[in-house]
Structures are given as structure tokens and as C-alpha cells.
Design a protein around this motif. Structure first.
Motif, PDB file in Angstrom:
ATOM      1  N   LEU A 241      49.847  44.267 -18.737  1.00 57.10           N
ATOM      2  CA  LEU A 241      50.606  42.717 -18.416  1.00 57.10           C
ATOM      3  C   LEU A 241      52.139  42.721 -20.023  1.00 57.10           C
ATOM      4  CD1 LEU A 241      47.516  40.653 -17.933  1.00 57.10           C
ATOM      5  CD2 LEU A 241      49.082  41.639 -15.946  1.00 57.10           C
TER       6      LEU A 241
ATOM      7  N   TRP B 284      49.737  36.398 -15.055  1.00 56.58           N
ATOM      8  CA  TRP B 284      48.382  36.458 -16.151  1.00 56.58           C
ATOM      9  C   TRP B 284      47.630  35.385 -15.364  1.00 56.58           C
ATOM     10  CZ3 TRP B 284      48.402  38.122 -21.367  1.00 56.58           C
ATOM     11  CH2 TRP B 284      49.841  38.979 -21.647  1.00 56.58           C
TER      12      TRP B 284
ATOM     13  N   ILE C 152      42.317  36.448 -24.524  1.00 55.72           N
ATOM     14  CA  ILE C 152      43.163  36.638 -24.343  1.00 55.72           C
ATOM     15  C   ILE C 152      44.532  36.872 -25.558  1.00 55.72           C
ATOM     16  CG2 ILE C 152      45.700  35.839 -23.047  1.00 55.72           C
ATOM     17  CD1 ILE C 152      43.436  35.328 -20.188  1.00 55.72           C
TER      18      ILE C 152
ATOM     19  N   ILE D 106      45.612  43.931 -20.594  1.00 56.65           N
ATOM     20  CA  ILE D 106      46.968  43.378 -21.507  1.00 56.65           C
ATOM     21  C   ILE D 106      47.998  44.001 -22.302  1.00 56.65           C
ATOM     22  CG2 ILE D 106      46.662  41.980 -24.237  1.00 56.65           C
ATOM     23  CD1 ILE D 106      46.128  39.897 -21.839  1.00 56.65           C
TER      24      ILE D 106
ATOM     25  N   LYS E 224      46.485  38.744 -27.031  1.00 56.91           N
ATOM     26  CA  LYS E 224      48.611  38.890 -27.604  1.00 56.91           C
ATOM     27  C   LYS E 224      48.478  38.912 -28.957  1.00 56.91           C
ATOM     28  CE  LYS E 224      49.659  35.429 -23.666  1.00 56.91           C
ATOM     29  NZ  LYS E 224      50.030  34.398 -23.277  1.00 56.91           N
TER      30      LYS E 224
END
Length: 202
Positions: free
Chosen positions: A27, A37, A59, A24, A63
């Protein structure tokens, strides 16, 4: 719209999840577009999970933990060794979960100061009772949700090494890596640094 408790955070979503956290963070650092993603996490199943619902839950959790972190922290998470990455992941949990911060300040710090060998099984029950008074919305959570928060919180403490395991709750000392300490000081994250160095209080 129903008001959300500022204390529940995203602990229900899982513990440190270092491998997933690195993915994560990369990204986010790459400013990856939605298509990347989708390709990386859903189609290629980089998390190696069995269901799409689990992937999406992870996710969402991660995030929330890392979207507000500066690139310096994310870089440590991506490029650091396993120990350093786990400590950065712990910082990500603390900065997005005030309930964890307050548990450390109100429970763990006293335990280390008083040189307890292990945490009492009753400390979580007492903490939840106090928290319910402070945060009525937290008090309205189902007992199963509170139990899940406790489970994840203790698992994180075990993964970090503050407790030997989640059964005995035996306390241990943890040294935070100097490169992370320097970065926390640079960003004036003194409250969270104190939490992370809780095992060194005297």
C-alpha cells in the motif's frame, strides 16, 4: 504535551507480522489513497482479524515501522520469499525501536561473544533496571507494559531464529541474506546491520 520515550517505540503493537507487513508495504509503495487503505484493510479485512480495533492497532504499528523505509526495502519485503521478508520486517522493527537495538548491543552481543548456550532469565530484569536509569519515562511504564515489551522482543528473536524458543532462550546463529546486507550497506545502516549479524560476532 507529555514527552514520549524514544525507547518504547511500537513493540507493544506486535512482532514481525510478515503477512500483514507485506500488505502495508504494498500500500505504501502504491501510494494508495485513504479510500484504498479503508477498503483493503477494514472492509475486505486483508489482515483476517476478528475486530476492527485489532486491525487499526496493527495498521498503526506497521505504518510506524515502514513509512520511513526506502522503496528498495519495501520491494524486498513485498517480493522476497518468507525468510527474506521476515528479515526485512526485523530491520523495520529495529529502525523504529531503539530499545530493541540497545538490548541487542548490551545483552545479546555479550551472550554471543561469551558463547553462552542460552540467555539467562535475569537479563531482562537487569536490562530494564539499567534502562530505567537511562530513560526515566521508560521507568514510569507499568510493569505490565514492560512485560509486554519483553514478550514481543523475545517472540521476534524466536521468529528470526536467534533463540530456539521463548521458553529455553537457547541461542542460535542466523545468517542475514546477502541481498539485504548489500542494501543495508548501500544505505549506510551499519549499526543496524551489526545488530542483525550479532550471532556471527567472535
Amino acid at each position: 504535551m507529555q514527552k514520549k520515550s524514544v525507547y518504547t517505540g511500537n513493540l507493544l503493537g506486535g512482532s514481525t507480522m510478515v503477512r500483514e507487513s507485506r500488505i502495508i508495504a504494498k500500500l505504501i509503495l502504491d501510494n494508495a489513497i485513504d479510500e484504498v487503505w479503508e477498503q483493503t484493510l477494514i472492509r475486505d479485512n486483508a489482515f483476517q482479524k476478528n475486530t476492527v480495533s485489532t486491525i487499526k492497532r496493527n495498521i498503526s504499528t506497521l505504518k510506524k515501522r515502514y513509512s520511513d523505509l526506502s522503496p528498495d526495502f519495501l520491494q524486498l519485503l513485498v517480493e522476497g520469499d518468507e525468510e527474506l521478508a521476515r528479515q526485512v520486517a526485523f530491520y523495520g522493527i529495529l529502525q523504529s525501536n531503539l530499545i530493541f537495538v540497545e538490548f541487542i548491543e548490551r545483552v545479546l552481543m555479550d551472550a554471543y561473544l561469551l558463547k553462552y548456550r542460552q540467555l539467562s532469565r535475569s537479563v531482562w530484569r537487569d536490562f530494564v533496571a539499567e534502562q530505567g536509569i537511562k530513560d526515566p519515562i521508560f521507568d514510569e511504564l507499568k510493569d505490565s507494559s514492560k512485560d509486554k515489551i519483553r514478550e514481543v522482543l523475545y517472540r521476534v528473536l524466536a521468529e528470526m531464529g536467534f533463540i530456539k524458543d521463548t521458553k529455553t532462550l537457547t541461542l542460535q546463529k542466523v545468517l542475514i541474506r546477502p541481498e539485504l546486507v548489500q542494501l543495508l550497506e548501500k544505505n549506510e545502516q551499519y549499526r543496524l546491520l551489526k545488530c542483525m549479524q550479532v550471532s556471527l560476532v567472535s
